[in-house]
Motif scaffolding. Structure first.
Motif, PDB file in Angstrom:
ATOM      1  N   LEU A  73       2.785   8.326  -1.605  1.00 31.72           N
ATOM      2  CA  LEU A  73       1.449   8.473  -1.040  1.00 31.72           C
ATOM      3  C   LEU A  73       0.429   8.904  -2.094  1.00 31.72           C
ATOM      4  CD1 LEU A  73       2.219  10.203   2.380  1.00 31.72           C
ATOM      5  CD2 LEU A  73       1.302   7.911   2.064  1.00 31.72           C
ATOM      6  N   MET A  74       0.854   9.734  -3.025  1.00 32.26           N
ATOM      7  CA  MET A  74      -0.045  10.217  -4.076  1.00 32.26           C
ATOM      8  C   MET A  74      -0.190   9.224  -5.228  1.00 32.26           C
ATOM      9  SD  MET A  74      -1.418  13.082  -3.200  1.00 32.26           S
ATOM     10  CE  MET A  74      -1.549  12.316  -1.575  1.00 32.26           C
ATOM     11  N   ARG A  88       0.852  -1.184   0.000  1.00 29.22           N
ATOM     12  CA  ARG A  88       0.000   0.000   0.000  1.00 29.22           C
ATOM     13  C   ARG A  88       0.890   1.237   0.000  1.00 29.22           C
ATOM     14  NH1 ARG A  88      -2.884  -3.506  -1.052  1.00 29.22           N
ATOM     15  NH2 ARG A  88      -4.989  -3.994  -0.284  1.00 29.22           N
ATOM     16  N   PRO A  89       0.433   2.333  -0.588  1.00 19.55           N
ATOM     17  CA  PRO A  89       1.261   3.541  -0.679  1.00 19.55           C
ATOM     18  C   PRO A  89       1.743   4.043   0.678  1.00 19.55           C
ATOM     19  CG  PRO A  89      -0.664   3.731  -2.101  1.00 19.55           C
ATOM     20  CD  PRO A  89      -0.859   2.492  -1.280  1.00 19.55           C
ATOM     21  N   GLY A  90       3.033   4.274   0.782  1.00 15.13           N
ATOM     22  CA  GLY A  90       3.629   4.853   1.981  1.00 15.13           C
ATOM     23  C   GLY A  90       3.888   3.907   3.121  1.00 15.13           C
ATOM     24  N   LEU A 132      -5.123   3.797  11.043  1.00 18.77           N
ATOM     25  CA  LEU A 132      -5.042   5.256  10.973  1.00 18.77           C
ATOM     26  C   LEU A 132      -3.660   5.703  10.516  1.00 18.77           C
ATOM     27  CD1 LEU A 132      -6.278   8.043  11.518  1.00 18.77           C
ATOM     28  CD2 LEU A 132      -5.502   7.828  13.892  1.00 18.77           C
ATOM     29  N   LEU A 133      -2.628   5.135  11.105  1.00 17.23           N
ATOM     30  CA  LEU A 133      -1.259   5.480  10.722  1.00 17.23           C
ATOM     31  C   LEU A 133      -0.978   5.076   9.285  1.00 17.23           C
ATOM     32  CD1 LEU A 133       1.544   6.521  11.548  1.00 17.23           C
ATOM     33  CD2 LEU A 133       2.072   4.232  12.375  1.00 17.23           C
ATOM     34  N   ASP A 134      -1.489   3.920   8.888  1.00 17.81           N
ATOM     35  CA  ASP A 134      -1.244   3.413   7.542  1.00 17.81           C
ATOM     36  C   ASP A 134      -1.857   4.318   6.474  1.00 17.81           C
ATOM     37  OD1 ASP A 134      -0.259   1.350   5.743  1.00 17.81           O
ATOM     38  OD2 ASP A 134      -2.363   0.749   5.472  1.00 17.81           O
ATOM     39  N   SER A 135      -3.033   4.853   6.747  1.00 17.50           N
ATOM     40  CA  SER A 135      -3.744   5.666   5.757  1.00 17.50           C
ATOM     41  C   SER A 135      -3.363   7.142   5.811  1.00 17.50           C
ATOM     42  CB  SER A 135      -5.263   5.538   5.967  1.00 17.50           C
ATOM     43  OG  SER A 135      -5.637   6.026   7.250  1.00 17.50           O
ATOM     44  N   LEU A 136      -2.601   7.548   6.800  1.00 17.28           N
ATOM     45  CA  LEU A 136      -2.262   8.952   7.001  1.00 17.28           C
ATOM     46  C   LEU A 136      -1.541   9.520   5.776  1.00 17.28           C
ATOM     47  CD1 LEU A 136      -2.392  11.199   9.174  1.00 17.28           C
ATOM     48  CD2 LEU A 136      -0.074  10.506   9.857  1.00 17.28           C
ATOM     49  N   GLY A 137      -2.099  10.573   5.206  1.00 18.18           N
ATOM     50  CA  GLY A 137      -1.485  11.251   4.071  1.00 18.18           C
ATOM     51  C   GLY A 137      -1.722  10.596   2.732  1.00 18.18           C
ATOM     52  N   ARG A 138      -2.425   9.475   2.723  1.00 17.94           N
ATOM     53  CA  ARG A 138      -2.618   8.747   1.475  1.00 17.94           C
ATOM     54  C   ARG A 138      -3.687   9.389   0.600  1.00 17.94           C
ATOM     55  NH1 ARG A 138      -3.464   2.701   2.712  1.00 17.94           N
ATOM     56  NH2 ARG A 138      -1.272   2.934   3.309  1.00 17.94           N
ATOM     57  N   ARG A 139      -3.505   9.280  -0.682  1.00 18.41           N
ATOM     58  CA  ARG A 139      -4.472   9.794  -1.648  1.00 18.41           C
ATOM     59  C   ARG A 139      -5.809   9.067  -1.506  1.00 18.41           C
ATOM     60  NH1 ARG A 139      -3.382   9.542  -8.190  1.00 18.41           N
ATOM     61  NH2 ARG A 139      -5.429  10.279  -8.896  1.00 18.41           N
ATOM     62  N   PRO A 140      -6.932   9.816  -1.472  1.00 20.00           N
ATOM     63  CA  PRO A 140      -8.238   9.161  -1.331  1.00 20.00           C
ATOM     64  C   PRO A 140      -8.484   8.179  -2.470  1.00 20.00           C
ATOM     65  CG  PRO A 140      -8.428  11.523  -0.997  1.00 20.00           C
ATOM     66  CD  PRO A 140      -7.044  11.269  -1.526  1.00 20.00           C
ATOM     67  N   SER A 141      -9.089   7.041  -2.137  1.00 22.71           N
ATOM     68  CA  SER A 141      -9.364   6.027  -3.162  1.00 22.71           C
ATOM     69  C   SER A 141     -10.595   6.370  -3.990  1.00 22.71           C
ATOM     70  CB  SER A 141      -9.549   4.650  -2.499  1.00 22.71           C
ATOM     71  OG  SER A 141     -10.594   4.706  -1.554  1.00 22.71           O
ATOM     72  N   GLY A 166      16.166  10.349   5.607  1.00 23.64           N
ATOM     73  CA  GLY A 166      16.273  11.254   4.473  1.00 23.64           C
ATOM     74  C   GLY A 166      15.699  10.657   3.203  1.00 23.64           C
ATOM     75  N   THR A 167      15.996   9.382   2.977  1.00 24.54           N
ATOM     76  CA  THR A 167      15.482   8.691   1.793  1.00 24.54           C
ATOM     77  C   THR A 167      13.965   8.567   1.850  1.00 24.54           C
ATOM     78  OG1 THR A 167      17.541   7.425   1.637  1.00 24.54           O
ATOM     79  CG2 THR A 167      15.641   6.558   0.455  1.00 24.54           C
ATOM     80  N   ALA A 168      13.439   8.187   3.021  1.00 26.65           N
ATOM     81  CA  ALA A 168      11.993   8.008   3.173  1.00 26.65           C
ATOM     82  C   ALA A 168      11.244   9.320   2.985  1.00 26.65           C
ATOM     83  CB  ALA A 168      11.691   7.403   4.540  1.00 26.65           C
ATOM     84  N   VAL A 169      11.756  10.396   3.561  1.00 25.35           N
ATOM     85  CA  VAL A 169      11.112  11.701   3.433  1.00 25.35           C
ATOM     86  C   VAL A 169      11.061  12.135   1.972  1.00 25.35           C
ATOM     87  CG1 VAL A 169      11.406  14.166   3.926  1.00 25.35           C
ATOM     88  CG2 VAL A 169      11.600  12.491   5.767  1.00 25.35           C
ATOM     89  N   ALA A 170      12.131  11.873   1.231  1.00 24.93           N
ATOM     90  CA  ALA A 170      12.172  12.258  -0.176  1.00 24.93           C
ATOM     91  C   ALA A 170      11.150  11.493  -1.007  1.00 24.93           C
ATOM     92  CB  ALA A 170      13.577  12.022  -0.733  1.00 24.93           C
ATOM     93  N   ALA A 171      10.971  10.226  -0.718  1.00 19.18           N
ATOM     94  CA  ALA A 171      10.106   9.384  -1.545  1.00 19.18           C
ATOM     95  C   ALA A 171       8.648   9.407  -1.134  1.00 19.18           C
ATOM     96  CB  ALA A 171      10.622   7.943  -1.504  1.00 19.18           C
ATOM     97  N   LEU A 172       8.363   9.794   0.110  1.00 21.26           N
ATOM     98  CA  LEU A 172       7.017   9.632   0.662  1.00 21.26           C
ATOM     99  C   LEU A 172       5.915  10.403  -0.088  1.00 21.26           C
ATOM    100  CD1 LEU A 172       5.548   8.132   2.897  1.00 21.26           C
ATOM    101  CD2 LEU A 172       5.941  10.081   4.403  1.00 21.26           C
ATOM    102  N   PRO A 173       6.106  11.688  -0.450  1.00 23.56           N
ATOM    103  CA  PRO A 173       4.996  12.409  -1.097  1.00 23.56           C
ATOM    104  C   PRO A 173       4.495  11.745  -2.380  1.00 23.56           C
ATOM    105  CG  PRO A 173       6.657  13.945  -0.338  1.00 23.56           C
ATOM    106  CD  PRO A 173       7.250  12.576  -0.176  1.00 23.56           C
ATOM    107  N   GLU A 174       5.379  11.408  -3.287  1.00 26.82           N
ATOM    108  CA  GLU A 174       4.941  10.793  -4.545  1.00 26.82           C
ATOM    109  C   GLU A 174       4.426   9.376  -4.328  1.00 26.82           C
ATOM    110  OE1 GLU A 174       6.742  12.560  -8.498  1.00 26.82           O
ATOM    111  OE2 GLU A 174       8.273  11.429  -7.397  1.00 26.82           O
TER     112      GLU A 174
END
Length: 316
Positions: free
Chosen positions: A245-246, A200-202, A307-316, A235-243
């Motif tokens: 999650l989206m 799952r994303p993120g 809740l933690l798993d879905s945090l910041g994730r793009r709505p389905s 640092g690696t995780a922070v860089a990759a997380l936005p894209e």
């Protein structure tokens, strides 16, 4: 003011020497991850080969996973002269161990991603038991290749880290052998666990950050290598997380295996034997559990985890 003639070249040395502090390593890993992930987007010929369909039916790109793998390798390279200083016996082994772990895991994952199950036969093997069962029947899957390559890299890393600790504080051969085995399990197990979480994303990126962040709290000089590698994970995780999650990119085996190996290397580099042993046991237990239990179902049934798993994730 005239330059201080008593310290020739000092200003230049300060401005050009690589920053091996945790913050510097985190920024270096972040930059490497972003530059590779973003740069690969401009290669038209690779775009189609890197595209996959995720669980939502959306098209995502493996360029994010390749960027993460490069960031993990960059973090391993920067650990260089930490761990009791560049002149300490065997200090360079820490960097080599991290590089071997992340490069072997990333390369094995890339082979699996690019093959996309083409050599797995009509019924693709799943899980550790599935791939080993296929091998017993004479069929070499890319999963079997991953087990061999990541396992070999983890073993080399474990031996290097154990020898480093033996050089810093004299120990007998039996203690060194146990240390090497434990450290190897740390690297191999967590490379696999993050791959299992990347459904799952993120999710895998959040898990990597949660596992590594506590290592930053140990301020002892002997824990500097673990702290620096953990900073590289963050640092690696922070860089990759936005894209991720989206759902623009995904880690795939390339990114999840490489980042998991970096997490494992950070745990294996920790000076505390209890920490290394607990990490090895926990990673092994999760792998064995995954053969019978779905992590996704467990997370969905546990409100706090969901809740933690879905945090910041793009709505389905």
């Amino acid at each position: 003011m005239k330059p201080d003639s008593r310290a020739p070249g000092r200003v230049g040395a300060l401005t050009t020497a690589p920053d091996r502090s945790p913050g510097g390593v985190a920024l270096g890993a972040l930059g490497a991850t972003l530059s590779w992930s973003t740069g690969l987007r401009s290669f038209e010929r690779l775009r189609g080969r890197l595209e996959r369909t995720n669980f939502h039916g959306r098209t995502v790109s493996l360029r994010g996973g390749i960027g993460v793998a490069v960031g993990a390798v960059a973090a391993g390279a920067r650990v260089g002269s930490c761990a009791a200083g560049p002149s300490a016996p065997g200090s360079s082994r820490v960097a080599v161990a991290a590089l071997v772990a992340t490069m072997s895991a990333g390369a094995a994952g890339l082979v699996d991603d690019m093959d996309a199950g083409a050599h797995d036969g009509g019924a693709p093997a799943k899980g550790l038991a599935g791939h080993l069962g296929a091998l017993a029947r004479g069929r070499v899957t890319t999963g079997v290749i991953k087990i061999a390559v990541i396992g070999s890299g983890a073993l080399v890393s474990g031996v290097l880290l154990a020898r480093h600790r033996s050089a810093v504080g004299a120990r007998g051969p039996c203690a060194t052998a146990v240390d090497a085995a434990t450290s190897a399990v740390d690297v191999a197990a967590w490379a696999n666990v993050l791959n299992l979480l990347d459904l799952r994303p993120g999710r895998a990126l959040k898990a990597a950050a949660a596992l590594s962040a506590p290592l930053l709290a140990d301020r002892r000089p002997s824990a500097e290598a673990a702290r620096i590698l953990a900073a590289g994970v963050l640092g690696t995780a922070v860089a990759a997380l936005p894209e991720d999650l989206m759902e623009d990119t995904m880690l795939g085996d390339t990114g999840s295996n490489a980042l998991g190996a970096l997490v494992g290397a950070a745990l294996a580099a920790h000076p505390g034997r209890a920490v290394r042993t607990a990490a090895a046991l926990a990673g092994t237990a999760l792998i064995l559990t995954s053969e019978r239990v779905s992590f996704t179902r467990v997370i969905a049934r546990t409100p706090a985890l969901a809740l933690l798993d879905s945090l910041g994730r793009r709505p389905s």
